[in-house]
Write an enzyme that holds these catalytic residues in place. Structure first.
Site, PDB file in Angstrom:
ATOM      1  N   TRP A 102      37.475  25.954  50.393  1.00  0.00           N
ATOM      2  CA  TRP A 102      36.565  26.829  49.636  1.00  0.00           C
ATOM      3  C   TRP A 102      37.067  27.046  48.227  1.00  0.00           C
ATOM      4  O   TRP A 102      36.308  26.990  47.268  1.00  0.00           O
ATOM      5  CB  TRP A 102      36.334  28.155  50.358  1.00  0.00           C
ATOM      6  CG  TRP A 102      35.707  27.949  51.697  1.00  0.00           C
ATOM      7  CD1 TRP A 102      36.221  28.290  52.917  1.00  0.00           C
ATOM      8  CD2 TRP A 102      34.419  27.334  51.976  1.00  0.00           C
ATOM      9  NE1 TRP A 102      35.359  27.913  53.915  1.00  0.00           N
ATOM     10  CE2 TRP A 102      34.260  27.340  53.378  1.00  0.00           C
ATOM     11  CE3 TRP A 102      33.423  26.783  51.174  1.00  0.00           C
ATOM     12  CZ2 TRP A 102      33.117  26.810  53.994  1.00  0.00           C
ATOM     13  CZ3 TRP A 102      32.287  26.259  51.794  1.00  0.00           C
ATOM     14  CH2 TRP A 102      32.147  26.277  53.177  1.00  0.00           C
ATOM     15  N   ASP A 169      37.189  35.657  46.227  1.00  0.00           N
ATOM     16  CA  ASP A 169      36.258  35.263  47.282  1.00  0.00           C
ATOM     17  C   ASP A 169      36.769  35.901  48.573  1.00  0.00           C
ATOM     18  O   ASP A 169      37.781  35.487  49.123  1.00  0.00           O
ATOM     19  CB  ASP A 169      36.234  33.729  47.402  1.00  0.00           C
ATOM     20  CG  ASP A 169      35.381  33.250  48.572  1.00  0.00           C
ATOM     21  OD1 ASP A 169      34.803  34.086  49.281  1.00  0.00           O
ATOM     22  OD2 ASP A 169      35.300  32.011  48.761  1.00  0.00           O
ATOM     23  N   LYS A 193      30.301  35.853  57.625  1.00  0.00           N
ATOM     24  CA  LYS A 193      31.559  35.786  58.354  1.00  0.00           C
ATOM     25  C   LYS A 193      31.885  37.133  58.978  1.00  0.00           C
ATOM     26  O   LYS A 193      32.231  37.212  60.131  1.00  0.00           O
ATOM     27  CB  LYS A 193      32.705  35.355  57.435  1.00  0.00           C
ATOM     28  CG  LYS A 193      32.485  34.052  56.678  1.00  0.00           C
ATOM     29  CD  LYS A 193      32.481  32.854  57.581  1.00  0.00           C
ATOM     30  CE  LYS A 193      32.047  31.535  56.943  1.00  0.00           C
ATOM     31  NZ  LYS A 193      32.356  31.278  55.548  1.00  0.00           N
TER      32      LYS A 193
END
Ligand SMILES: *Cc1c(COP(=O)(O)O)cnc(C)c1O
Length: 357
Positions: A102, A169, A193
């Site tokens: 990511w 993030d 998530k």
């Protein structure tokens, strides 16, 4: 409801009461005898949902009016582009910590927008640890980190102190533990998530950091446009924001961050202790960087993998197969996962050892 123990990495588990309440809202929202899916996002009933969701984020983060909260579409991946687009200046550069897939994708987007430097990386060991001892330049436009690496199962246990704006993030560990939100200029997270369903992305940004790039901004990519529109510049992802709001309400009602942090630690300890004790498994990451959200482990005897798979499947466990980049197993134990499900997995691991050792 069947008793499936859901260890999915994302979209991940949500509280049952949230699922029930949101399915009711699909038919009859707020006693309007209308579905939430068929009313205007400008109706006062829906504006109240958006307002509450945004207010809950600020409350859980304990921040004041110097911050704004948005719920946008496009996923965390859209933020990989929006962050540099809104914060990276023409002459300046962005600094990134590369801790996984990511983070790498975020870096890729930033490089398209402007100058971008990777300050440290753990790619040399397949992202199995968090780099330490690196220096953060104090002339960067911002420093970008990923608090929890969903695929590799590593987590920053503390956050770097730096003079430049810190951007994070937090997709896979948002509101799983206490963080000092005021140390950050911008925090973003895809909801799916840990705090809601796919489709809405939380962005919390310090207002005074915006409007400095000198760039002509596309409206939909401009945080200031969304702030002015109170997160409704265009039609927001109405249903995902509603489910996220209910999940944040659930978190607050049960005791907030202090409660969930304790519970998450208990769940993680239980599982990591078993991985370390059990001769048939080993953890994949540096111990001090182990994620409390995504627990990755490998079998010591790969020839027995099929036997273990039979055991967990018959115990109604789902979603623990590892990501293809790591292999083995990954048990995601997000906020909504009850400790009982973790105990079931640990019992299966013990049972496996007693049968095959
Ligand atoms: C899943 C994930 C993403 C990507 O999220 P999308 O909403 O699919 O764009 C980004 N960062 C982290 C840490 C993630 O876990």
């Amino acid at each position: 409801m069947s008793k499936v123990h859901n260890f999915s990495a994302g979209p991940g588990i949500l509280p049952l009461e949230v699922l029930k309440e949101s399915s009711e809202a699909c038919i009859n929202f707020d006693n309007m005898n209308l579905s939430l899916l068929e009313i205007s996002h400008r109706s006062k009933n829906y504006v109240a949902v958006m307002d509450e969701a945004r207010a809950l984020v600020k409350e859980l983060f304990e921040v004041g009016d110097e911050y704004e909260v948005l719920f946008l579409g496009g996923g965390a991946s859209m933020q990989f582009a929006m962050v540099p687009y809104n914060l990276l200046t023409d002459k300046g550069y962005a600094a990134y910590l590369n801790t996984g897939v990511w983070a790498s994708k975020a870096i890729k987007e930033s490089k398209i927008i402007g100058n971008t430097k990777v300050i440290a990386s753990s790619e040399d060991k397949n992202f199995s640890y968090i780099p330490k001892g690196y220096e953060i330049p104090n002339d960067a436009d911002y420093f970008h980190i990923t608090s929890n690496n969903t695929i590799y199962g590593t987590q920053l246990k503390s956050f770097p102190k730096c003079e430049v704006p810190l951007v994070c993030d937090m997709s896979s560990d948002l509101f799983s533990r206490k963080v000092n939100a005021k140390d950050f200029t911008l925090i973003y997270a895809g909801a799916q998530k840990n705090i809601g369903p796919a489709g809405s992305t939380m962005v919390m940004v310090k207002k005074d950091a915006l409007g400095k790039t000198g760039r002509k901004m596309l409206s939909m990519l401009d945080y200031q446009v969304h702030i002015k529109g109170e997160s409704m510049y265009n039609t927001p992802p109405v249903f995902p924001v509603y489910v996220t709001m209910l999940t944040l309400r659930w978190l607050k009602k049960n005791g907030g961050i202090a409660w969930i942090e304790r519970l998450n630690q208990e769940k993680a300890d239980l599982l990591y202790n078993e991985i370390d004790r059990n001769s048939l498994f080993y953890g994949t990451t540096a111990k001090e960087d182990r994620s409390n959200m995504n627990v990755c482990f490998l079998p010591t005897k790969t020839e027995l993998e099929a036997e273990f798979d039979k055991l967990w499947k018959s115990a109604n466990i789902d979603g623990i197969r590892g990501h293809r980049d790591v292999g083995g197993y990954r048990a995601s134990i997000y906020n909504a996962m009850p400790i009982e499900s973790v105990k079931v997995l640990v019992d299966v691991m013990k049972d496996f050892e007693s049968k095959f050792v």
